[in-house]
Scaffold this motif. Sequence first.
Motif, PDB file in Angstrom:
ATOM      1  N   SER A 103     -44.039 -95.371  47.076  1.00 33.30           N
ATOM      2  CA  SER A 103     -44.778 -94.225  47.607  1.00 33.30           C
ATOM      3  C   SER A 103     -45.194 -93.268  46.501  1.00 33.30           C
ATOM      4  CB  SER A 103     -43.917 -93.482  48.630  1.00 33.30           C
ATOM      5  OG  SER A 103     -42.697 -93.054  48.037  1.00 33.30           O
ATOM      6  N   VAL A 105     -46.753 -89.451  46.973  1.00 33.42           N
ATOM      7  CA  VAL A 105     -47.260 -88.424  47.879  1.00 33.42           C
ATOM      8  C   VAL A 105     -48.442 -87.666  47.272  1.00 33.42           C
ATOM      9  CG1 VAL A 105     -45.641 -86.632  47.126  1.00 33.42           C
ATOM     10  CG2 VAL A 105     -46.575 -86.549  49.440  1.00 33.42           C
ATOM     11  N   THR A 109     -51.390 -88.552  49.727  1.00 29.45           N
ATOM     12  CA  THR A 109     -51.461 -87.481  50.722  1.00 29.45           C
ATOM     13  C   THR A 109     -52.234 -86.272  50.202  1.00 29.45           C
ATOM     14  OG1 THR A 109     -49.392 -88.133  51.783  1.00 29.45           O
ATOM     15  CG2 THR A 109     -50.114 -85.864  52.117  1.00 29.45           C
ATOM     16  N   LEU A 140     -40.274 -96.142  50.087  1.00 27.87           N
ATOM     17  CA  LEU A 140     -40.202 -94.709  49.819  1.00 27.87           C
ATOM     18  C   LEU A 140     -39.319 -94.481  48.591  1.00 27.87           C
ATOM     19  CD1 LEU A 140     -39.963 -93.432  53.492  1.00 27.87           C
ATOM     20  CD2 LEU A 140     -41.934 -93.393  51.974  1.00 27.87           C
ATOM     21  N   ILE A 401     -46.237 -90.668  57.417  1.00 24.50           N
ATOM     22  CA  ILE A 401     -46.297 -91.693  56.373  1.00 24.50           C
ATOM     23  C   ILE A 401     -47.430 -92.680  56.636  1.00 24.50           C
ATOM     24  CG2 ILE A 401     -45.052 -93.668  55.386  1.00 24.50           C
ATOM     25  CD1 ILE A 401     -42.483 -92.011  55.720  1.00 24.50           C
ATOM     26  N   ARG A 404     -50.815 -92.277  55.072  1.00 21.82           N
ATOM     27  CA  ARG A 404     -51.029 -92.567  53.655  1.00 21.82           C
ATOM     28  C   ARG A 404     -51.850 -93.850  53.483  1.00 21.82           C
ATOM     29  NH1 ARG A 404     -45.130 -91.134  50.885  1.00 21.82           N
ATOM     30  NH2 ARG A 404     -44.913 -89.075  51.844  1.00 21.82           N
ATOM     31  N   TYR A 435     -43.395 -82.982  54.923  1.00 25.08           N
ATOM     32  CA  TYR A 435     -43.555 -84.409  55.155  1.00 25.08           C
ATOM     33  C   TYR A 435     -42.285 -85.008  55.753  1.00 25.08           C
ATOM     34  CZ  TYR A 435     -42.063 -84.992  50.143  1.00 25.08           C
ATOM     35  OH  TYR A 435     -41.434 -84.934  48.923  1.00 25.08           O
ATOM     36  N   ASP A 437     -41.708 -87.049  59.294  1.00 27.95           N
ATOM     37  CA  ASP A 437     -42.348 -87.628  60.469  1.00 27.95           C
ATOM     38  C   ASP A 437     -41.620 -87.244  61.750  1.00 27.95           C
ATOM     39  OD1 ASP A 437     -44.616 -89.756  60.220  1.00 27.95           O
ATOM     40  OD2 ASP A 437     -43.454 -89.966  58.391  1.00 27.95           O
ATOM     41  N   PHE A 443     -38.882 -90.621  60.443  1.00 28.21           N
ATOM     42  CA  PHE A 443     -39.835 -91.708  60.617  1.00 28.21           C
ATOM     43  C   PHE A 443     -39.358 -92.716  61.661  1.00 28.21           C
ATOM     44  CE2 PHE A 443     -42.029 -95.628  58.926  1.00 28.21           C
ATOM     45  CZ  PHE A 443     -43.291 -95.237  59.345  1.00 28.21           C
TER      46      PHE A 443
END
Length: 530
Positions: A103, A105, A109, A140, A401, A404, A435, A437, A443
């Motif tokens: 990931s 960000v 993002t 992640l 997420i 993204r 961030y 979820d 998430f």
Amino acid sequence: MSRPYQANHTHTESGDTQTIEIKDLGATLQEYSQYASKLERGNFYDHPVHGATVFIGHTAVPTRFGDFRACIFQDIIHKGYIIALTFGDVVNADLLHTRLHSSCVTSETLGGCDCDCVQQLEGAMEKIANSGQGVLFYLLQEGRGVGYSAKARDRMLVQASGDTLSTFDAYKLLGLKKDYRQYQNIADIVHILGIEAEWVILTNNPDKVAAMERNGLKVARAEAIEFEPGPFNLFYLKSKKESGHTLTRPNEIPLAEIKLPEPVVPFKPSRLKQAERFIYMASYLLPVRPIDDEIVVTYESLRGILGNHEIDEYTQGVHPLVKKFESLRGNRLMLKIDPAEMKALEKTEGGNPLSALLVEPYWFRVHVYYDVVTGDDLVVLTHGNPKSYESPIVRIQSESILNRFPVKVDDNKEKYNRAIQHIVRYGSGAVVLVYQDGRGAGFGAFAIDRMLMEQNLSLGTRDSYRKLGIPFDQRDYEVVFQVLKSHLPSLNIQMVMNSPNSLVQKNEYAQALHRSGLNVVNWIFLETED
């Protein structure tokens, strides 16, 4: 060879008994929705586990490159999530294209252009879709596994050095190893899904090939995935090449001096007085890709670019280089350019003075905080240097997420972009990125909510959360506003919201905003009510 997950489910419907055999959860993830309405509720919630990896759920992810399916897993030891983004029949294939993607960000993002991560993500997804079948493993593992707080300190040191330190030099100074990522979960996921294919790995990093083989996965070959460097990621890519990545393009382009709009000065982490649970870890400058080809420059800098020419000259003709321009507060100008026409002219005529605008970013300062209570990072983006008599534009941006990825419909990213445009046009403002979820539930809750709704087992998120036994909104707006206030010159702000109805729907948000003492002098709505 038998598949690793087998079950027989019996369901009684209108007096009849049906037996549905699911030989393998992995083999049926693509058609699982066909069975969901027929399965008993308890069986629908089966969660196979292998090693330290548990299956959480799956959900459709329609993208610009085709329809993927996100199979979501979690490590039961370190609690991190892993997404296996599948395309096509991954169980019966002999050869699958894949990417092990960590990931990022800032690029995925926030729109940063100081690395090539989002290009690699989208480029790999396009290659997988074109091949007809494959898996992108999204891990992640920000900053090669160190997390965003440490990654931000790396960026702060690199920028403060004037790019004389590489990212790997900065890691060494910070007492960090080159790479903390681990890939054991991928072997677990492959086992749970019942995949037996060989792999074509889309990577420039030989360490990833070795990691796949070390975990017992069969690698057919590696394929490079490389894109044209830009001025803001070239030094980073050169340092990657020097560390062993198979890159060719960084050597073809000379390094250009990047002039930061303001100094970056390293500092020791310290607690934030307004909210002492947060440790202020790092601050550095992020070049953000312009939105809708809108470039913002000062009149002084534009005069330096144009020389003896006038901007009106570039608005003429059938295919003007500048579609429109608009004066902004602070002695600035917004130019809506045509990048395609500029690049075409550069090839045929060797360029023009406005070519310099093709690499003109929006400069934001990133502030990264570490929350000692939750272990999460909190990110604040600031733009400009507002005076005490100004009312900067503020946006609290919650992220998912899945946004993204290059999804077909991306309302979340669109709202972020519109907020950035408002801030840049005004000249000052801040975005707080939350961030987490699932409205703060995580998430896993977000994934199960989506799966329940896709299978018509939930009437909506509130119903899903009732079934999960969790509150509808767990985001801690109180501390978000306390951190935000440390970046404002006064309590007067302009607040960006989705719609006039947002405050009614977000009662916790409205109450926290009221208690914060912030005075909203202007509401900016990204949507209008019918």
